[in-house]
Design a protein around this motif. Structure first.
Motif, mmCIF file in Angstrom:
data_model
loop_
_atom_site.group_PDB
_atom_site.id
_atom_site.type_symbol
_atom_site.label_atom_id
_atom_site.label_comp_id
_atom_site.label_asym_id
_atom_site.label_seq_id
_atom_site.Cartn_x
_atom_site.Cartn_y
_atom_site.Cartn_z
ATOM 1 N N CYS A 1 0.829 -1.198 0.000
ATOM 2 C CA CYS A 1 0.000 0.000 0.000
ATOM 3 C C CYS A 1 0.868 1.255 0.000
ATOM 4 C CB CYS A 1 -0.931 0.005 1.198
ATOM 5 S SG CYS A 1 -0.058 0.032 2.767
ATOM 6 N N LYS A 2 0.335 2.302 -0.573
ATOM 7 C CA LYS A 2 1.106 3.541 -0.766
ATOM 8 C C LYS A 2 0.320 4.744 -0.252
ATOM 9 C CE LYS A 2 4.715 1.854 -2.701
ATOM 10 N NZ LYS A 2 6.039 2.024 -2.107
ATOM 11 N N ILE A 150 -4.572 2.817 -15.342
ATOM 12 C CA ILE A 150 -5.204 2.578 -14.038
ATOM 13 C C ILE A 150 -6.709 2.428 -14.252
ATOM 14 C CG2 ILE A 150 -5.580 3.441 -11.694
ATOM 15 C CD1 ILE A 150 -3.157 5.289 -12.074
ATOM 16 N N PHE A 151 -7.254 1.337 -13.744
ATOM 17 C CA PHE A 151 -8.704 1.115 -13.789
ATOM 18 C C PHE A 151 -9.252 1.235 -12.378
ATOM 19 C CE2 PHE A 151 -7.284 -0.838 -17.672
ATOM 20 C CZ PHE A 151 -8.327 -0.690 -18.567
ATOM 21 N N THR A 152 -10.392 1.912 -12.246
ATOM 22 C CA THR A 152 -10.967 2.127 -10.925
ATOM 23 C C THR A 152 -11.897 0.985 -10.548
ATOM 24 O OG1 THR A 152 -10.870 4.491 -11.336
ATOM 25 C CG2 THR A 152 -12.216 3.750 -9.473
ATOM 26 N N SER A 153 -11.614 0.388 -9.415
ATOM 27 C CA SER A 153 -12.442 -0.709 -8.930
ATOM 28 C C SER A 153 -13.195 -0.271 -7.672
ATOM 29 C CB SER A 153 -11.553 -1.927 -8.654
ATOM 30 O OG SER A 153 -12.357 -3.049 -8.355
ATOM 31 N N SER A 154 -13.535 -1.229 -6.850
ATOM 32 C CA SER A 154 -14.318 -0.966 -5.645
ATOM 33 C C SER A 154 -14.206 -2.206 -4.761
ATOM 34 C CB SER A 154 -15.775 -0.727 -6.050
ATOM 35 O OG SER A 154 -16.640 -0.887 -4.952
ATOM 36 N N SER A 155 -14.527 -2.069 -3.498
ATOM 37 C CA SER A 155 -14.527 -3.261 -2.627
ATOM 38 C C SER A 155 -15.475 -4.321 -3.170
ATOM 39 C CB SER A 155 -14.972 -2.875 -1.215
ATOM 40 O OG SER A 155 -14.155 -1.863 -0.709
ATOM 41 N N ASN A 194 -3.027 -1.654 -13.707
ATOM 42 C CA ASN A 194 -3.398 -2.009 -12.331
ATOM 43 C C ASN A 194 -4.817 -1.551 -12.013
ATOM 44 O OD1 ASN A 194 -0.734 -3.031 -11.070
ATOM 45 N ND2 ASN A 194 -0.122 -1.172 -12.147
ATOM 46 N N SER A 195 -5.389 -2.175 -10.977
ATOM 47 C CA SER A 195 -6.706 -1.727 -10.522
ATOM 48 C C SER A 195 -6.547 -1.029 -9.180
ATOM 49 C CB SER A 195 -7.672 -2.908 -10.410
ATOM 50 O OG SER A 195 -7.618 -3.487 -9.127
ATOM 51 N N LEU A 196 -7.356 -0.002 -9.005
ATOM 52 C CA LEU A 196 -7.255 0.817 -7.798
ATOM 53 C C LEU A 196 -8.641 1.009 -7.203
ATOM 54 C CD1 LEU A 196 -5.640 2.574 -5.880
ATOM 55 C CD2 LEU A 196 -5.641 4.394 -7.580
ATOM 56 N N ASN A 197 -8.769 0.626 -5.947
ATOM 57 C CA ASN A 197 -10.015 0.839 -5.202
ATOM 58 C C ASN A 197 -9.838 2.076 -4.332
ATOM 59 O OD1 ASN A 197 -12.217 0.765 -3.492
ATOM 60 N ND2 ASN A 197 -11.429 -0.946 -2.268
ATOM 61 N N PRO A 198 -10.587 3.141 -4.623
ATOM 62 C CA PRO A 198 -10.383 4.365 -3.830
ATOM 63 C C PRO A 198 -10.774 4.201 -2.362
ATOM 64 C CG PRO A 198 -12.197 4.661 -5.405
ATOM 65 C CD PRO A 198 -11.560 3.335 -5.708
ATOM 66 N N GLY A 199 -11.706 3.287 -2.077
ATOM 67 C CA GLY A 199 -12.242 3.194 -0.714
ATOM 68 C C GLY A 199 -13.213 4.341 -0.474
ATOM 69 N N ALA A 200 -13.929 4.266 0.647
ATOM 70 C CA ALA A 200 -14.982 5.248 0.939
ATOM 71 C C ALA A 200 -14.444 6.682 0.868
ATOM 72 C CB ALA A 200 -15.546 4.983 2.324
ATOM 73 N N THR A 201 -14.985 7.448 -0.067
ATOM 74 C CA THR A 201 -14.474 8.796 -0.323
ATOM 75 C C THR A 201 -15.637 9.780 -0.439
ATOM 76 O OG1 THR A 201 -12.702 7.731 -1.596
ATOM 77 C CG2 THR A 201 -12.918 10.115 -1.835
ATOM 78 N N LYS A 243 -3.786 -5.322 -7.507
ATOM 79 C CA LYS A 243 -5.019 -4.713 -6.991
ATOM 80 C C LYS A 243 -4.634 -3.834 -5.811
ATOM 81 C CE LYS A 243 -7.394 -9.115 -7.861
ATOM 82 N NZ LYS A 243 -7.776 -8.906 -9.239
ATOM 83 N N LEU A 244 -4.727 -2.528 -5.993
ATOM 84 C CA LEU A 244 -4.314 -1.621 -4.920
ATOM 85 C C LEU A 244 -5.514 -0.927 -4.288
ATOM 86 C CD1 LEU A 244 -1.781 -1.609 -7.122
ATOM 87 C CD2 LEU A 244 -0.885 0.002 -5.463
ATOM 88 N N ASN A 245 -5.301 -0.436 -3.076
ATOM 89 C CA ASN A 245 -6.297 0.389 -2.388
ATOM 90 C C ASN A 245 -5.692 1.775 -2.172
ATOM 91 O OD1 ASN A 245 -8.301 -1.696 -1.891
ATOM 92 N ND2 ASN A 245 -6.767 -2.567 -0.534
ATOM 93 N N ALA A 246 -6.534 2.797 -2.247
ATOM 94 C CA ALA A 246 -6.037 4.166 -2.074
ATOM 95 C C ALA A 246 -6.094 4.626 -0.618
ATOM 96 C CB ALA A 246 -6.824 5.128 -2.963
ATOM 97 N N GLN A 247 -6.752 3.827 0.226
ATOM 98 C CA GLN A 247 -6.787 4.142 1.661
ATOM 99 C C GLN A 247 -7.022 2.837 2.417
ATOM 100 O OE1 GLN A 247 -10.356 6.286 3.085
ATOM 101 N NE2 GLN A 247 -11.111 6.273 0.972
ATOM 102 N N PRO A 248 -6.695 2.819 3.707
ATOM 103 C CA PRO A 248 -6.939 1.595 4.472
ATOM 104 C C PRO A 248 -8.427 1.252 4.443
ATOM 105 C CG PRO A 248 -5.674 3.213 5.749
ATOM 106 C CD PRO A 248 -6.149 3.913 4.521
ATOM 107 N N ILE A 249 -8.749 -0.032 4.248
ATOM 108 C CA ILE A 249 -10.181 -0.392 4.221
ATOM 109 C C ILE A 249 -10.503 -1.455 5.272
ATOM 110 C CG2 ILE A 249 -10.843 0.228 1.875
ATOM 111 C CD1 ILE A 249 -10.193 -2.696 1.094
#
Ligand code: NDP
Length: 249
Positions: A1-2, A150-155, A194-201, A243-249
């Motif tokens: 995670c970054k 980058i493709f936007t995913s979701s939980s 890569n896929s990126l899940n922003p998390g609740a935003t 599969k990355l997350n943009a914030q802790p989930i």
């Protein structure tokens, strides 16, 4: 995670980066963050007024002059994406990155009762459009020495959840496309996928999905930009099919 990634101020200097859904929410924050780190951004979305406002904000902040490309993903066809490729080729000659971010929620409904037209619409905007655009623009990404998709995913694109219907399926499809593309492009190109899940935003879409939630409890789009910058810039070279997350989930 970054999550805490600190981007160099000139991280994206000279890069040409396309952002879909750039007029609002996370896409708007990403377009501004990419421009603030030196990129020339191509703002794609359906509401021209919103895109113009982002354009103005980027110029006022001293960023490179962006480009606006209005497109409605509900109705755009393969031909439209081909024309987009031709125009971008003429104007820029190459692409160094795409953030596929535009999306709609559709209904929160049990599968049995889900309106089929709505289902199609969600698949069209959230998945098919990103697939068609990628097909059309891949040759422009091949011309970059270091390109990032980058493709936007979701939980709910990684684990199914009751009532999330087409939205969830569109994100599962997106995750599948990322795996396939990453595998196809490995060793034969300098494109990472890569896929990126922003998390609740804190955005309009989140409010629509969770109307009872206090938005002040959520991170803003600006606060989750670390991973968006990391994946778009050269520090993520060699990272693909993840599969990355943009914030802790
Ligand atoms: P918003 O609703 O705030 O923004 C969505 C963007 O997509 C808008 O710019 C919108 O344009 C654009 N868009 C929607 N439909 C179309 C269309 N038919 N053609 C062109 N552009 C379109 O959503 P978020 O910023 O919250 O979401 C961004 C991405 O992040 C989405 O893929 C979403 O699924 C994902 N996500 C968001 C989460 C969150 O908590 N916010 C959590 C997990 C994933 P316009 O404003 O003109 O309608």
């Amino acid at each position: 995670c970054k999550f805490d990634y600190q981007a160099a101020p000139d991280l994206l200097k000279g890069r040409i980066i396309l952002v879909t859904g750039a007029g609002d929410g996370i896409g708007k924050a990403a377009a501004k963050a990419y421009a603030a780190h030196g990129a020339t951004v191509i703002l794609v979305g359906r509401t021209i007024k919103k895109l113009e406002a982002v354009y103005d904000e980027i110029e006022a902040a001293g960023g490179a002059q962006p480009a606006i490309f209005p497109l409605n993903f509900e109705s755009a066809t393969y031909k439209d994406y081909g024309e987009m490729a031709t125009l971008l080729e003429e104007e820029f000659g190459r692409l160094d990155g795409i953030l596929h971010n535009a999306g709609i929620l559709g209904s929160i409904t049990p599968v049995e009762a889900y309106n089929p037209q709505m289902w199609e619409q969600v698949m069209q905007v959230n998945f098919n459009s990103a697939l068609l655009m990628t097909q059309a623009l891949l040759s422009l990404l091949q011309k970059s020495e270091d390109a990032s998709l980058i493709f936007t995913s979701s939980s709910v694109g990684r684990k199914g959840r009751a009532f999330w219907g087409a939205y969830s399926i569109s994100k599962f499809a997106t995750e599948g496309l990322v795996e396939i593309l990453a595998d196809e492009l490995e060793n034969v190109s300098a494109i990472r996928v890569n896929s990126l899940n922003p998390g609740a935003t804190r955005t309009a879409m989140r409010q629509l999905a969770f109307p009872g939630e206090d938005p002040r409890t959520l991170r803003t789009a600006e606060e989750i930009m670390g991973t968006y910058l990391y994946l778009m810039g050269p520090d993520s070279k060699g990272v693909s099919g993840q599969k990355l997350n943009a914030q802790p989930i």
